[in-house]
Enzyme design. Sequence first.
Site, PDB file in Angstrom:
ATOM      1  CG  HIS A 159      -2.083   0.868   1.169  1.00  0.00           C
ATOM      2  ND1 HIS A 159      -2.029   2.162   0.711  1.00  0.00           N
ATOM      3  CD2 HIS A 159      -3.370   0.654   1.513  1.00  0.00           C
ATOM      4  CE1 HIS A 159      -3.235   2.709   0.787  1.00  0.00           C
ATOM      5  NE2 HIS A 159      -4.067   1.803   1.274  1.00  0.00           N
ATOM      6  CD  GLU A 264      -2.930   1.464  -2.643  1.00  0.00           C
ATOM      7  OE1 GLU A 264      -3.420   0.419  -2.152  1.00  0.00           O
ATOM      8  OE2 GLU A 264      -3.520   2.563  -2.608  1.00  0.00           O
TER       9      GLU A 264
END
EC number: 5.1.3.15
Length: 287
Positions: A159, A264
């Site tokens: 992330h 991500e």
Amino acid sequence: MPIEATDSDVILTHPSNSETAVRILNYGATIVSWTVNGKEKLWLSSAAKLDGSKPVRGGIPLVFPVFGKNSDDEHLSKLPQHGLARNSTWEFLGQTKENPPTVQFGLGPELANPELTSLWPFDYTLVLTVELGEEHLKTEIEVVNTSSSDTLKFNWLFHTYLRVEDIKTSHVVNLQGSMLYDQLLSRSYEDEQQLISFDGELDKIYKNVSTAKDVTVIENGATAHVVERYNLPDVVVWNPWIQKSSSMADFEPKSGYQNMVCVEPGHVHDFIELPPGSKWLASQTLK
């Protein structure tokens, strides 16, 4: 010293440049800073909790075994959004290479958040390898199914919060022609745009993007970030913009959306199903 470890974090400094460094918290094995020649490359909320009280807002949190919130699977549906890896304190396994300086962290059910482990009672070992180059940062994950009988079903995602000077003059490229799921519109379609621009909240999951494509962030016509992927076919692009930023207590300053974009790499459009005794390996390299 190129490696500096405390009870709460590990700092790697490149042997040829003291201004190139990375800091990894033991909690979540979350990278919270990466500087190259003294310039910070990641975005971290000024209100991020770095004491292990909650997942870190910013840097590179690790998403496992579920992306988002699941509603279908008997066990995964009981976990909070993005799973348990970022909510657990990992074990620092030590240094594996001097140049480029490289370290590893490990996590299994015996170390993971006990409350969440009770909701997702499976056997596994995670090994995160962090390599600091002069101009790159590589994060590699190995997932081992240590069960003798159960298939391990999971998602994985880095992330990654990338820092930009101004989101309005920033673009993400090399995703044209990919199928995506737009989480704001709740529909799928093919992206025909040559570049992704930002003028409001954006939350898109690009599916099955060839790993031969390096997803790139352009600022004012110049390359700011390059994201290389191995065995991670999906790419989430996210910016919360004004309203969403205001609703998140740990997102500070509220104007911070202007200086970040999440790119991500992951495997999230479906689940990896790993047979007993098998391994799965994937990585991202930021340049």
